[in-house]
Each structure stands twice: as C-alpha cells, then as structure tokens.
Design a protein around this motif. Sequence first.
Motif, PDB file in Angstrom:
ATOM      1  N   UNK A  19       0.832  -1.211   0.000  1.00 50.21           N
ATOM      2  CA  UNK A  19       0.000   0.000   0.000  1.00 50.21           C
ATOM      3  C   UNK A  19       0.863   1.257   0.000  1.00 50.21           C
ATOM      4  N   UNK A  20       1.955   1.225   0.744  1.00 55.65           N
ATOM      5  CA  UNK A  20       2.855   2.379   0.783  1.00 55.65           C
ATOM      6  C   UNK A  20       3.500   2.607  -0.578  1.00 55.65           C
ATOM      7  N   UNK A  21       3.943   1.533  -1.222  1.00 58.64           N
ATOM      8  CA  UNK A  21       4.534   1.653  -2.563  1.00 58.64           C
ATOM      9  C   UNK A  21       3.514   2.241  -3.538  1.00 58.64           C
ATOM     10  N   UNK A  22       2.279   1.736  -3.487  1.00 62.91           N
ATOM     11  CA  UNK A  22       1.230   2.258  -4.378  1.00 62.91           C
ATOM     12  C   UNK A  22       0.996   3.739  -4.109  1.00 62.91           C
ATOM     13  N   UNK A  23       0.954   4.128  -2.835  1.00 63.91           N
ATOM     14  CA  UNK A  23       0.721   5.543  -2.494  1.00 63.91           C
ATOM     15  C   UNK A  23       1.883   6.422  -2.950  1.00 63.91           C
ATOM     16  N   UNK A  24       3.103   5.894  -2.896  1.00 66.01           N
ATOM     17  CA  UNK A  24       4.259   6.672  -3.353  1.00 66.01           C
ATOM     18  C   UNK A  24       4.278   6.819  -4.870  1.00 66.01           C
ATOM     19  N   UNK A  26       1.550   6.555  -6.968  1.00 62.37           N
ATOM     20  CA  UNK A  26       0.324   7.113  -7.550  1.00 62.37           C
ATOM     21  C   UNK A  26      -0.047   8.431  -6.877  1.00 62.37           C
ATOM     22  N   UNK A  27      -0.030   9.518  -7.630  1.00 63.67           N
ATOM     23  CA  UNK A  27      -0.358  10.815  -7.023  1.00 63.67           C
ATOM     24  C   UNK A  27      -1.813  10.908  -6.546  1.00 63.67           C
ATOM     25  N   UNK A 100      -4.912   1.287 -11.118  1.00 68.43           N
ATOM     26  CA  UNK A 100      -3.473   1.094 -10.907  1.00 68.43           C
ATOM     27  C   UNK A 100      -3.169   0.626  -9.483  1.00 68.43           C
ATOM     28  N   UNK A 101      -3.869   1.173  -8.499  1.00 64.00           N
ATOM     29  CA  UNK A 101      -3.675   0.734  -7.105  1.00 64.00           C
ATOM     30  C   UNK A 101      -4.043  -0.730  -6.959  1.00 64.00           C
ATOM     31  N   UNK A 102      -5.138  -1.139  -7.593  1.00 62.02           N
ATOM     32  CA  UNK A 102      -5.551  -2.546  -7.544  1.00 62.02           C
ATOM     33  C   UNK A 102      -4.478  -3.438  -8.150  1.00 62.02           C
TER      34      UNK A 102
END
Length: 129
Positions: A19-24, A26-27, A100-102
């Motif tokens: 989740x952290x990688x996705x948040x970093x 994806x703006x 993209x997060x999914x």
Amino acid sequence: MSARVKSFIVAAVAYGITLTIAALLLPGMHIGFLWALIAWALFTLSITLIRPLLTRTLSAHVHSYTWAIGMATVLLSLIVTAVLSPRSGFRIDNFITWVLATLIVWVGTLVYDAVDDRLLLAGAKPKAA
C-alpha cells in the motif's frame, strides 16, 4: 506462535509495504502518516475475510481465472479500507488510480502468497513414521 498468527503478521507487513509503494507511485492515492497503520490493519483484515468468501463463492464459475478472484479481492479490500478510513487517513481519488492501485497491490499479494507459502512450509513439522 501459531502458523496462522505468523501468516497474519507477514500479511500485514506485506500489505503495508505494498500500500505504501502504491501511495508513493500514484499521485491520486493518499495514506495519512498517522493513519497508515490503521489503513494497513483495515486492508489486511478485510482481505483476510473477503478472500475465502470470494474464493468459495466464485471458484466454481471462474476456477481457471484465479487472478480475477485475486484482483476482485484486492479491489473490494481497497474499497472497504477507503470507506472505513477518514478522508485524511486513506483515499483514492480517481478511476485510473483505483485501477493502478488494484494492480500494484495485487502484484504485492502474489509476492506475499509466495513468501507465506514458504513460511508455512518451513514451519511445518515432519510427521513421525
């Protein structure tokens, strides 16, 4: 420590990292610093509950498409986490970011599953003859 507890802890760490990688990357995805642990716990708990339910419900219909069940599980878990988190805690802003997060988190679950399987095998005791 039981294998189930170990598995849950490894899952929480893996999902937190993913989740952290996705948040970093994806703006349009935001995890508040103070709410990160709560968001990780909500996601881990929801995916732990949703995965067996979806697998049992859909496996007869899409057994050859386990990736679809995995992606649906991740998407539903992201939705649950977003709904149960305050707006400042966890949010995904637009459709493309949801997609993209999914995908990012789903790939993370594949890695987690491989690690979890090895952890469970390493913890299994050989049976006495």
